[in-house]
Scaffold this motif. Structure first.
Motif, PDB file in Angstrom:
ATOM      1  N   ILE A  97       0.840  -1.211   0.000  1.00  0.00           N
ATOM      2  CA  ILE A  97       0.000   0.000   0.000  1.00  0.00           C
ATOM      3  C   ILE A  97       0.871   1.255   0.000  1.00  0.00           C
ATOM      4  CG2 ILE A  97      -1.773   1.286   1.264  1.00  0.00           C
ATOM      5  CD1 ILE A  97      -2.825  -1.475   2.228  1.00  0.00           C
ATOM      6  N   VAL A  98       1.962   1.238   0.757  1.00  0.00           N
ATOM      7  CA  VAL A  98       2.877   2.397   0.775  1.00  0.00           C
ATOM      8  C   VAL A  98       3.495   2.590  -0.604  1.00  0.00           C
ATOM      9  CG1 VAL A  98       5.040   3.307   1.739  1.00  0.00           C
ATOM     10  CG2 VAL A  98       3.351   2.253   3.250  1.00  0.00           C
ATOM     11  N   THR A  99       3.898   1.505  -1.235  1.00  0.00           N
ATOM     12  CA  THR A  99       4.472   1.592  -2.581  1.00  0.00           C
ATOM     13  C   THR A  99       3.444   2.138  -3.568  1.00  0.00           C
ATOM     14  OG1 THR A  99       5.947  -0.264  -2.114  1.00  0.00           O
ATOM     15  CG2 THR A  99       5.578   0.266  -4.423  1.00  0.00           C
ATOM     16  N   ALA A 100       2.220   1.649  -3.475  1.00  0.00           N
ATOM     17  CA  ALA A 100       1.154   2.125  -4.367  1.00  0.00           C
ATOM     18  C   ALA A 100       0.855   3.604  -4.120  1.00  0.00           C
ATOM     19  CB  ALA A 100      -0.109   1.296  -4.179  1.00  0.00           C
ATOM     20  N   ALA A 101       0.857   4.021  -2.853  1.00  0.00           N
ATOM     21  CA  ALA A 101       0.595   5.423  -2.520  1.00  0.00           C
ATOM     22  C   ALA A 101       1.703   6.319  -3.061  1.00  0.00           C
ATOM     23  CB  ALA A 101       0.470   5.586  -1.003  1.00  0.00           C
ATOM     24  N   ASP A 102       2.948   5.870  -2.945  1.00  0.00           N
ATOM     25  CA  ASP A 102       4.080   6.646  -3.455  1.00  0.00           C
ATOM     26  C   ASP A 102       3.992   6.784  -4.981  1.00  0.00           C
ATOM     27  OD1 ASP A 102       6.383   8.126  -2.773  1.00  0.00           O
ATOM     28  OD2 ASP A 102       7.655   6.511  -3.549  1.00  0.00           O
ATOM     29  N   GLU A 103       3.641   5.685  -5.652  1.00  0.00           N
ATOM     30  CA  GLU A 103       3.475   5.729  -7.110  1.00  0.00           C
ATOM     31  C   GLU A 103       2.322   6.656  -7.499  1.00  0.00           C
ATOM     32  OE1 GLU A 103       3.013   1.712  -8.495  1.00  0.00           O
ATOM     33  OE2 GLU A 103       5.068   1.157  -7.950  1.00  0.00           O
ATOM     34  N   ALA A 104       1.239   6.629  -6.752  1.00  0.00           N
ATOM     35  CA  ALA A 104       0.091   7.501  -7.034  1.00  0.00           C
ATOM     36  C   ALA A 104       0.466   8.977  -6.848  1.00  0.00           C
ATOM     37  CB  ALA A 104      -1.086   7.134  -6.130  1.00  0.00           C
ATOM     38  N   LEU A 105       1.233   9.268  -5.801  1.00  0.00           N
ATOM     39  CA  LEU A 105       1.684  10.649  -5.580  1.00  0.00           C
ATOM     40  C   LEU A 105       2.570  11.131  -6.725  1.00  0.00           C
ATOM     41  CD1 LEU A 105       2.425  10.496  -1.754  1.00  0.00           C
ATOM     42  CD2 LEU A 105       0.764  12.014  -2.857  1.00  0.00           C
TER      43      LEU A 105
END
Length: 199
Positions: free
Chosen positions: A95-103
């Motif tokens: 989820i952290v990786t996905a959030a970073d990619e989304a940002l």
């Protein structure tokens, strides 16, 4: 337009710093101007130069804009939520990786809508003043904003300006200069050297 000048032996008024000189360039040669002389508070002119002719242009030159289309606060909130969700999901980091990619994707999309903007030393000075803690809070239709306090001779005496300089130096060190110099002393020596070249 406001600038700080010093009276020379030949009775001419000369700008104190490069920023003051740039302001004076807006006046055409031969153009008459009305000058209101305001004696300044007792403050060290060399220390004034140390900020406006030393630290400010020095840090500005080393600063490289990184876009700024996602504010640090936005990033912090999104990543805080992602870490909380990740914790509930078993700390796999997905989820952290996905959030970073989304940002990063959001930053790219926002950047595509913005024109290319050059660095501006006055905007940098305003940011630095606020980051150093010298600001007033104002309410606008867009919400609460911070406005930099005046650091003019009329507003700050020498002791206040010393504290202001140290606060600004700390901001510049923590956010810009620590990646370029091995110590605060080395950075200050480089600023002093830049200032000596300008005289």
């Amino acid at each position: 337009m406001e600038l700080v000048a010093v009276k020379a032996v030949d009775n001419s008024l000369r700008p104190v710093t490069a920023i003051d000189a740039d302001s004076l360039k807006k006046v055409k040669v031969g153009q008459a101007v009305k000058i209101q002389v305001t004696r300044q508070k007792d403050r060290s002119l060399p220390h004034h130069r140390l900020f406006f002719g030393g630290l400010l242009p020095f840090a500005f030159d080393y600063w490289q804009p990184a876009g700024g289309v996602i504010s640090p606060k936005e990033r912090d909130v999104v990543l805080w939520i992602a870490k909380r969700l990740d914790k509930f999901a078993g700390n796999k980091g997905i989820i952290v990786t996905a959030a970073d990619e989304a940002l990063n994707l959001l930053a790219k999309k926002r950047a595509e809508k913005l024109p290319v903007i050059d660095k501006d030393i006055d905007s940098f000075r305003r940011w630095l003043t606020i980051e150093a803690g010298y600001f007033n809070i104002c309410v606008t239709p867009a919400g609460v904003v911070k406005e930099p306090e005046s650091i003019s001779f009329a507003r700050m005496d020498q002791d206040e300006f010393n504290a202001f300089y140290q606060a600004c130096f700390t901001v510049c060190w923590n956010m810009i200069l620590c990646n370029r110099f091995s110590s605060k002393d080395e950075a200050q020596q480089a600023i002093d050297q830049l200032l000596s070249l300008g005289n």
